[in-house]
Design a protein around this motif. Structure first.
Motif, mmCIF file in Angstrom:
data_model
loop_
_atom_site.group_PDB
_atom_site.id
_atom_site.type_symbol
_atom_site.label_atom_id
_atom_site.label_comp_id
_atom_site.label_asym_id
_atom_site.label_seq_id
_atom_site.Cartn_x
_atom_site.Cartn_y
_atom_site.Cartn_z
ATOM 1 N N LEU A 68 0.831 -1.205 0.000
ATOM 2 C CA LEU A 68 0.000 0.000 0.000
ATOM 3 C C LEU A 68 0.865 1.254 0.000
ATOM 4 N N ILE A 69 1.884 1.268 0.851
ATOM 5 C CA ILE A 69 2.766 2.429 0.983
ATOM 6 C C ILE A 69 3.549 2.669 -0.307
ATOM 7 N N LEU A 70 4.138 1.607 -0.849
ATOM 8 C CA LEU A 70 4.943 1.748 -2.068
ATOM 9 C C LEU A 70 4.099 2.251 -3.235
ATOM 10 N N SER A 71 2.901 1.693 -3.402
ATOM 11 C CA SER A 71 2.007 2.117 -4.485
ATOM 12 C C SER A 71 1.621 3.581 -4.329
ATOM 13 N N LEU A 120 -25.847 0.309 2.400
ATOM 14 C CA LEU A 120 -27.059 -0.403 1.976
ATOM 15 C C LEU A 120 -26.830 -1.907 1.843
ATOM 16 N N GLY A 121 -25.625 -2.344 2.177
ATOM 17 C CA GLY A 121 -25.341 -3.777 2.178
ATOM 18 C C GLY A 121 -24.688 -4.315 0.926
ATOM 19 N N ARG A 122 -24.350 -3.433 -0.025
ATOM 20 C CA ARG A 122 -23.718 -3.882 -1.268
ATOM 21 C C ARG A 122 -22.196 -3.815 -1.128
ATOM 22 N N THR A 123 -21.556 -4.949 -1.056
ATOM 23 C CA THR A 123 -20.102 -4.994 -1.005
ATOM 24 C C THR A 123 -19.581 -5.846 -2.164
ATOM 25 N N PHE A 124 -18.312 -5.651 -2.480
ATOM 26 C CA PHE A 124 -17.691 -6.370 -3.595
ATOM 27 C C PHE A 124 -16.361 -6.955 -3.118
ATOM 28 N N PRO A 125 -16.428 -8.001 -2.283
ATOM 29 C CA PRO A 125 -15.219 -8.587 -1.685
ATOM 30 C C PRO A 125 -14.194 -9.018 -2.733
ATOM 31 N N VAL A 126 -12.933 -8.721 -2.464
ATOM 32 C CA VAL A 126 -11.825 -9.091 -3.350
ATOM 33 C C VAL A 126 -11.061 -10.236 -2.694
ATOM 34 N N LYS A 127 -10.842 -11.322 -3.433
ATOM 35 C CA LYS A 127 -10.169 -12.483 -2.863
ATOM 36 C C LYS A 127 -8.679 -12.242 -2.658
ATOM 37 N N ASN A 128 -8.030 -11.674 -3.662
ATOM 38 C CA ASN A 128 -6.582 -11.423 -3.561
ATOM 39 C C ASN A 128 -6.358 -9.998 -3.036
ATOM 40 N N GLU A 129 -6.373 -9.855 -1.714
ATOM 41 C CA GLU A 129 -6.239 -8.524 -1.111
ATOM 42 C C GLU A 129 -4.869 -7.917 -1.387
ATOM 43 N N LYS A 130 -3.837 -8.747 -1.354
ATOM 44 C CA LYS A 130 -2.478 -8.231 -1.544
ATOM 45 C C LYS A 130 -2.339 -7.559 -2.912
ATOM 46 N N LEU A 131 -2.898 -8.186 -3.936
ATOM 47 C CA LEU A 131 -2.853 -7.609 -5.280
ATOM 48 C C LEU A 131 -3.733 -6.366 -5.362
ATOM 49 N N ALA A 132 -4.869 -6.393 -4.691
ATOM 50 C CA ALA A 132 -5.803 -5.269 -4.736
ATOM 51 C C ALA A 132 -5.238 -4.026 -4.057
ATOM 52 N N PHE A 133 -4.305 -4.207 -3.123
ATOM 53 C CA PHE A 133 -3.721 -3.058 -2.443
ATOM 54 C C PHE A 133 -2.896 -2.181 -3.383
ATOM 55 N N VAL A 134 -2.488 -2.725 -4.528
ATOM 56 C CA VAL A 134 -1.722 -1.927 -5.493
ATOM 57 C C VAL A 134 -2.580 -0.794 -6.071
ATOM 58 N N PRO A 135 -3.742 -1.093 -6.697
ATOM 59 C CA PRO A 135 -4.571 0.008 -7.210
ATOM 60 C C PRO A 135 -5.136 0.895 -6.087
ATOM 61 N N VAL A 136 -5.450 0.293 -4.942
ATOM 62 C CA VAL A 136 -5.959 1.096 -3.818
ATOM 63 C C VAL A 136 -4.895 2.100 -3.372
ATOM 64 N N GLY A 137 -3.660 1.627 -3.249
ATOM 65 C CA GLY A 137 -2.568 2.520 -2.861
ATOM 66 C C GLY A 137 -2.306 3.594 -3.902
ATOM 67 N N MET A 138 -2.426 3.237 -5.172
ATOM 68 C CA MET A 138 -2.202 4.214 -6.234
ATOM 69 C C MET A 138 -3.277 5.298 -6.231
ATOM 70 N N ILE A 139 -4.532 4.886 -6.043
ATOM 71 C CA ILE A 139 -5.620 5.868 -5.967
ATOM 72 C C ILE A 139 -5.419 6.788 -4.765
ATOM 73 N N SER A 140 -5.045 6.183 -3.642
ATOM 74 C CA SER A 140 -4.791 6.962 -2.437
ATOM 75 C C SER A 140 -3.651 7.956 -2.657
ATOM 76 N N GLY A 141 -2.585 7.496 -3.310
ATOM 77 C CA GLY A 141 -1.449 8.373 -3.601
ATOM 78 C C GLY A 141 -1.807 9.490 -4.559
ATOM 79 N N LEU A 142 -2.605 9.165 -5.575
ATOM 80 C CA LEU A 142 -3.048 10.184 -6.536
ATOM 81 C C LEU A 142 -3.841 11.280 -5.833
ATOM 82 N N LEU A 143 -4.766 10.866 -4.963
ATOM 83 C CA LEU A 143 -5.591 11.837 -4.250
ATOM 84 C C LEU A 143 -4.778 12.604 -3.214
ATOM 85 N N ASN A 144 -3.797 11.934 -2.606
ATOM 86 C CA ASN A 144 -2.960 12.618 -1.623
ATOM 87 C C ASN A 144 -2.105 13.678 -2.297
#
Length: 243
Positions: free
Chosen positions: A76-79, A116-140
């Motif tokens: 997350l940090i690196l991304s 409202l109860g709508r979630t979209f669980p991701v199985k590979n969390e480690k891989l998903a942290f890459v785009p999440v970290g990038m979005i966070s970095g872009l907004l930061n």
């Protein structure tokens, strides 16, 4: 008289922001920044909020460090760090108001769907942290809103409150330290900034302490709902402040 009222208002705002931070482990800057930026020069408000944010995160991590998952956090940090300069460049290309409006609307939509109860669980969390970290970095790097994307993802994964608080706090501490380092290098840590931070630390401390005590009364389900309401509130506030 006016200076006394000004100081009291700053103390109340910081205490309220500290309480939310202690309760949810994010949200201090989202609450404190809009108010402090209207009361003191923006060039002073930003480093003061970041320094106080670091203090709040250090307080929270003392009771949550056992739950930090370093295998996920480092990704997350690196991304985020790689994407932050792109975010700063993005701000030069796009209108800040448009960027804030779009981001605020997106945050509100996702938070509302989860409430409202709508979630979209991701199985590979480690891989998903890459785009999440990038979005966070872009907004930061563009509009200083690094927390909501990470908080939304952790909530979407129905992460327990202890792991949620530990991971988002550890992530925020690293970002805070790097940001403060850049401020120091740029000469932004002036005597006024340091003095203002020292004046507000006691109220921040009280607010965070109360929030940490209050979180013990919440189970994982209520914590998740509270976090989503805070996230949605931050999105709404972003839209309103832009308008």
């Amino acid at each position: 008289m006016e200076s006394t009222a000004f100081l009291i208002l700053c103390i109340v705002v910081v205490m309220a922001a500290g309480f939310v931070q202690g309760l949810t482990s994010f949200g201090f800057a989202l609450i404190a920044m809009p108010f402090l930026a209207k009361m003191i020069p923006f060039q002073e408000a930003v480093p003061i909020v970041v320094m106080l944010s670091l203090c709040t995160n250090l307080m929270v991590i003392t009771g949550a460090w056992r739950h930090v998952d370093l295998k996920k956090i480092w990704i997350l940090i690196l991304s985020s760090l790689l994407a932050a300069p792109v975010g700063a460049y993005l701000l030069l290309l796009l209108d800040e108001r448009l960027l804030k409006m779009f981001t605020g609307a997106f945050i509100v939509l996702i938070a509302l769907l989860q409430l409202l109860g709508r979630t979209f669980p991701v199985k590979n969390e480690k891989l998903a942290f890459v785009p999440v970290g990038m979005i966070s970095g872009l907004l930061n790097g563009s509009i200083s809103m690094s927390g909501p994307p990470v908080a939304l993802f952790l909530s979407n994964q129905r992460t327990g409150k202890d792991t949620f608080r530990a991971n988002i706090t550890a992530y925020a501490i690293i970002l805070n330290i790097i940001t403060i380092g850049t401020y120091a290098y740029g000469g932004m840590l002036t005597s006024s900034v340091l003095t203002g931070s020292l004046w507000l630390i006691p109220s921040m401390f009280v607010g965070v302490l109360l929030g940490i005590k209050a979180i013990k009364r919440l189970n994982d389900q209520w914590f998740r709902k509270l976090a989503l309401w805070v996230i949605m509130g931050s999105g709404i506030w972003t839209i309103v402040s832009t308008l």
